[in-house]
Scaffold this motif. Structure first.
Motif, PDB file in Angstrom:
ATOM      1  N   TYR B  24       0.900  -1.172  -0.008  1.00  0.00           N
ATOM      2  CA  TYR B  24      -0.069   0.016   0.086  1.00  0.00           C
ATOM      3  C   TYR B  24       0.908   1.319  -0.074  1.00  0.00           C
ATOM      4  N   PRO B  25       0.477   2.368  -0.423  1.00  0.00           N
ATOM      5  CA  PRO B  25       1.242   3.673  -0.574  1.00  0.00           C
ATOM      6  C   PRO B  25       1.603   4.111   0.817  1.00  0.00           C
ATOM      7  N   SER B  26       0.685   3.679   2.134  1.00  0.00           N
ATOM      8  CA  SER B  26       0.858   4.245   3.281  1.00  0.00           C
ATOM      9  C   SER B  26      -0.082   3.231   4.151  1.00  0.00           C
ATOM     10  N   HIS B  27       0.373   3.380   5.521  1.00  0.00           N
ATOM     11  CA  HIS B  27      -0.538   2.433   6.408  1.00  0.00           C
ATOM     12  C   HIS B  27      -2.033   3.208   6.410  1.00  0.00           C
ATOM     13  N   THR B  28      -1.935   4.462   6.369  1.00  0.00           N
ATOM     14  CA  THR B  28      -3.451   4.966   6.500  1.00  0.00           C
ATOM     15  C   THR B  28      -4.235   4.642   5.215  1.00  0.00           C
ATOM     16  N   ILE B  29      -3.626   4.550   4.178  1.00  0.00           N
ATOM     17  CA  ILE B  29      -4.655   4.083   3.167  1.00  0.00           C
ATOM     18  C   ILE B  29      -4.832   2.504   3.100  1.00  0.00           C
ATOM     19  N   MET B  30      -3.952   1.876   3.784  1.00  0.00           N
ATOM     20  CA  MET B  30      -4.251   0.437   3.985  1.00  0.00           C
ATOM     21  C   MET B  30      -5.459   0.221   4.948  1.00  0.00           C
ATOM     22  N   ARG B  31      -5.508   1.122   5.741  1.00  0.00           N
ATOM     23  CA  ARG B  31      -6.445   1.088   6.929  1.00  0.00           C
ATOM     24  C   ARG B  31      -7.903   1.280   6.315  1.00  0.00           C
ATOM     25  N   ASP B  32      -7.895   2.612   5.390  1.00  0.00           N
ATOM     26  CA  ASP B  32      -8.971   2.976   4.935  1.00  0.00           C
ATOM     27  C   ASP B  32      -9.584   1.967   3.873  1.00  0.00           C
ATOM     28  N   ALA B  33      -8.719   1.321   3.117  1.00  0.00           N
ATOM     29  CA  ALA B  33      -8.771   0.208   2.294  1.00  0.00           C
ATOM     30  C   ALA B  33      -9.388  -1.005   2.928  1.00  0.00           C
ATOM     31  N   HIS B  34      -8.968  -1.354   3.896  1.00  0.00           N
ATOM     32  CA  HIS B  34      -9.451  -2.396   4.823  1.00  0.00           C
ATOM     33  C   HIS B  34     -11.042  -2.170   5.192  1.00  0.00           C
ATOM     34  N   ARG B  35     -11.237  -0.950   5.759  1.00  0.00           N
ATOM     35  CA  ARG B  35     -12.633  -0.533   6.045  1.00  0.00           C
ATOM     36  C   ARG B  35     -13.487  -0.501   4.690  1.00  0.00           C
ATOM     37  N   ALA B  36     -13.137  -0.105   3.602  1.00  0.00           N
ATOM     38  CA  ALA B  36     -13.892  -0.024   2.394  1.00  0.00           C
ATOM     39  C   ALA B  36     -14.153  -1.339   1.927  1.00  0.00           C
ATOM     40  N   ALA B  37     -13.107  -2.449   2.036  1.00  0.00           N
ATOM     41  CA  ALA B  37     -13.482  -3.623   1.679  1.00  0.00           C
ATOM     42  C   ALA B  37     -14.510  -4.354   2.582  1.00  0.00           C
ATOM     43  N   GLY B  38     -14.712  -3.908   3.827  1.00  0.00           N
ATOM     44  CA  GLY B  38     -15.578  -4.712   4.751  1.00  0.00           C
ATOM     45  C   GLY B  38     -14.960  -6.149   5.294  1.00  0.00           C
ATOM     46  N   THR B  39     -13.696  -6.191   4.975  1.00  0.00           N
ATOM     47  CA  THR B  39     -12.804  -7.369   5.453  1.00  0.00           C
ATOM     48  C   THR B  39     -13.079  -7.641   6.990  1.00  0.00           C
ATOM     49  N   GLU B  40     -12.806  -8.773   7.269  1.00  0.00           N
ATOM     50  CA  GLU B  40     -12.698  -9.180   8.626  1.00  0.00           C
ATOM     51  C   GLU B  40     -11.565 -10.039   9.138  1.00  0.00           C
ATOM     52  N   MET B  41     -10.941 -10.250   7.847  1.00  0.00           N
ATOM     53  CA  MET B  41      -9.632 -11.017   7.996  1.00  0.00           C
ATOM     54  C   MET B  41      -8.476 -10.358   6.996  1.00  0.00           C
ATOM     55  N   VAL B  42      -7.479 -10.075   7.555  1.00  0.00           N
ATOM     56  CA  VAL B  42      -6.116  -9.618   6.651  1.00  0.00           C
ATOM     57  C   VAL B  42      -5.135 -10.585   6.993  1.00  0.00           C
ATOM     58  N   THR B  43      -4.027 -10.945   5.933  1.00  0.00           N
ATOM     59  CA  THR B  43      -3.055 -11.629   6.240  1.00  0.00           C
ATOM     60  C   THR B  43      -1.789 -10.524   6.253  1.00  0.00           C
ATOM     61  N   VAL B  44      -0.832 -11.160   7.131  1.00  0.00           N
ATOM     62  CA  VAL B  44       0.304 -10.258   7.418  1.00  0.00           C
ATOM     63  C   VAL B  44       1.585 -11.357   7.310  1.00  0.00           C
ATOM     64  N   ALA B  45       2.604 -10.714   6.893  1.00  0.00           N
ATOM     65  CA  ALA B  45       4.057 -11.645   6.980  1.00  0.00           C
ATOM     66  C   ALA B  45       4.576 -11.526   8.239  1.00  0.00           C
ATOM     67  N   VAL B  46       5.588 -12.439   8.348  1.00  0.00           N
ATOM     68  CA  VAL B  46       6.456 -12.466   9.464  1.00  0.00           C
ATOM     69  C   VAL B  46       7.789 -12.280   9.188  1.00  0.00           C
ATOM     70  N   ARG B  47       8.402 -11.108   9.558  1.00  0.00           N
ATOM     71  CA  ARG B  47       9.771 -10.868   9.153  1.00  0.00           C
ATOM     72  C   ARG B  47      10.598 -10.505  10.276  1.00  0.00           C
ATOM     73  N   ARG B  48      11.944 -10.575  10.208  1.00  0.00           N
ATOM     74  CA  ARG B  48      12.946 -10.041  11.330  1.00  0.00           C
ATOM     75  C   ARG B  48      12.679  -8.466  11.521  1.00  0.00           C
ATOM     76  N   VAL B  49      12.917  -8.192  12.879  1.00  0.00           N
ATOM     77  CA  VAL B  49      12.683  -6.742  13.215  1.00  0.00           C
ATOM     78  C   VAL B  49      13.939  -6.108  12.911  1.00  0.00           C
ATOM     79  N   ASN B  50      13.810  -5.015  12.184  1.00  0.00           N
ATOM     80  CA  ASN B  50      14.964  -4.257  11.839  1.00  0.00           C
ATOM     81  C   ASN B  50      15.596  -3.385  12.970  1.00  0.00           C
ATOM     82  N   LEU B  51      16.720  -3.948  13.477  1.00  0.00           N
ATOM     83  CA  LEU B  51      17.388  -3.646  14.651  1.00  0.00           C
ATOM     84  C   LEU B  51      18.163  -2.233  14.630  1.00  0.00           C
TER      85      LEU B  51
END
Lengths: 70, 265
Positions: B24-51
Motif C-alpha cells: 500500500y502507498p501508506s499505512h493509513t491508505i491500507m487502513r481505509d482500504a480495509h474498511r472499504a473492503a469490509g474485510t474481517e480477515m487480513v493476512t500479514v507476513a512475519v519478518r525479522r525486526v529491523n534492529l
C-alpha cells in the motif's frame, strides 16, 4: 559475549534473559516473537529464559504482506 | 436469503473477502482500504525486526483488531522447515493458531511447491494449527491438502500479483464441487469482475492483495472488490441460467401485431 541476532553477530554483556535483551534493543515484547536456537520461546518465559554465548536469536514481527510479492 | 457466513474451522465471517497488507502507498491508505473492503480477515507476513531502524510505525497499529482477524502467512518460505518455523513464530506474535501456509517452489512464477506444502500442512495440523494452504488450481493437490487436515484450500486464480484473473475456471469449479472445506481463491485477481467470477464459480471466498494495494485508488478498488464478492456470491446462490448457443426471446411471441398476416415475401 557474542550471539547471533537476526543472522548478524551481536555483542552483549551476558548471560542475559530475553526480557533484558529486548529491553536493551527497545523492542516492545508484545509485538514480536523470539526464537532461540530454532525453538520459539513463549512470551511468559522471556524473564526466565537465558541467552548464552553463541546462541542464535531471531526476533520477528508482523509486516505488510499478502503473498510472496510483499 | 438466510445469513450467509463464511465458516472456517470454528470462526464465522460475514465478509468473504480476505485482504493483504503489503504494497500500500501508506499505512493509513491500507487502513481505509480495509474498511472499504469490509474485510474481517487480513493476512500479514512475519519478518525479522529491523534492529537499526526502529522508528518505523508498526503495521499492527493500523489494523482494527476489534473487527479484523489477523492471519499470519509464511510468504517467502521455500522449504517446509522454513514455513513451519515461520508459522510457529507467527502464532507467538499473533497469539492465534491460524496460518496461511505458503511454500514457494519457483521464484519467477511464485508457484507453490506442493510436495513441501503437503508435508508442512501435515506437520502443522499435528501441532494444532488451523492451516490454510495456498496452492495450485489442481483438484488432486486440493483433495490431498484437505485429507491432510487443511481447514480450507486456497487455489490460485493466476500467479501472485499477476492480475490475470481466473485462468482455469473449470478447475476452480471442480475443486469446489469435491471440497468439504471452504475454497478460497488466493492470488491472481486483477479487477472486480475477476473476484465476481471466482465467487460465481462457487468459491467460498477470495483473498487478494496487489489488486487493491496497487490500484490507482486503493480505497475505491477495495469497495469495488467488496461489491464484486457480494454480487458474485449472490449470483452463485441465485443460480445462473444455463448457457445456450441460440437466442431465446424474453418477450411473449403470442399477440404480436400483424400476426396472421400473409408472410412477407
Amino acid at each position: 559475549m557474542t550471539i547471533r541476532l537476526n543472522g548478524e553477530p551481536f555483542e552483549i554483556a551476558g548471560p542475559v534473559s530475553i526480557s533484558t535483551l529486548l529491553a536493551e534493543l527497545k523492542i516492545d515484547p508484545r509485538q514480536v516473537a523470539v526464537e532461540r536456537n530454532l525453538a520459539v520461546i513463549k512470551r511468559d518465559r522471556y524473564e526466565t529464559t537465558m541467552i548464552g554465548e553463541g546462541d542464535e536469536i531471531e526476533v520477528v514481527k508482523f509486516v505488510g504482506g499478502g503473498s510472496r510479492d510483499c | 436469503m438466510t445469513i450467509d457466513s463464511l465458516v472456517i474451522a470454528d470462526k464465522a465471517f460475514r465478509s468473504r473477502l480476505i485482504v493483504g497488507t503489503g504494497k500500500y502507498p501508506s499505512h493509513t491508505i491500507m487502513r481505509d482500504a480495509h474498511r472499504a473492503a469490509g474485510t474481517e480477515m487480513v493476512t500479514v507476513a512475519v519478518r525479522r525486526v529491523n534492529l537499526t531502524d526502529k522508528t518505523k510505525e508498526s503495521l499492527i497499529d493500523y489494523i482494527d483488531r476489534q473487527s479484523i482477524f489477523i492471519l499470519p502467512n509464511t510468504a517467502g518460505c521455500y522449504t517446509a522447515d522454513e514455513a513451519i518455523r515461520t508459522a510457529r513464530l507467527g502464532r507467538e506474535v499473533g497469539l492465534s493458531n491460524w496460518v496461511k501456509l505458503e511454500v514457494i517452489g519457483d521464484e519467477r512464477t511464485l508457484f507453490p511447491d506442493n510436495v513441501a506444502l503437503l508435508e508442512a500442512t501435515r506437520a502443522l495440523v499435528k501441532e494444532g494449527f488451523v492451516v490454510l494452504p495456498y496452492t495450485n488450481d489442481d483438484p488432486v493437490i486440493c483433495r490431498k491438502l484437505e485429507e491432510a487436515g487443511a481447514a480450507a484450500v486456497m487455489p490460485l486464480g493466476a500467479p501472485i500479483g499477476s492480475g490475470l484473473g481466473i485462468q482455469n475456471p473449470e478447475n476452480i469449479r471442480i475443486i469446489k464441487d469435491q471440497a468439504r472445506v471452504p475454497v478460497i481463491v488466493d492470488a491472481g485477481v486483477g479487477t472486480a469482475s475477476d473476484a465476481a467470477i471466482a465467487m460465481e464459480l462457487g468459491a467460498d471466498g477470495v483473498l487478494m492483495n496487489t489488486a487493491i494495494a496497487l490500484a490507482r485508488d486503493p480505497v475505491a478498488m477495495a469497495e469495488a472488490m467488496k461489491l464484486a464478492v457480494e454480487a458474485g456470491r449472490l449470483a452463485f446462490r441465485a443460480g445462473r441460467i444455463p448457457r445456450r448457443s441460440l437466442a431465446s426471446p424474453s418477450s411473449p411471441v403470442e399477440g404480436l401485431i400483424g400476426a396472421g398476416a400473409p408472410a412477407r415475401s
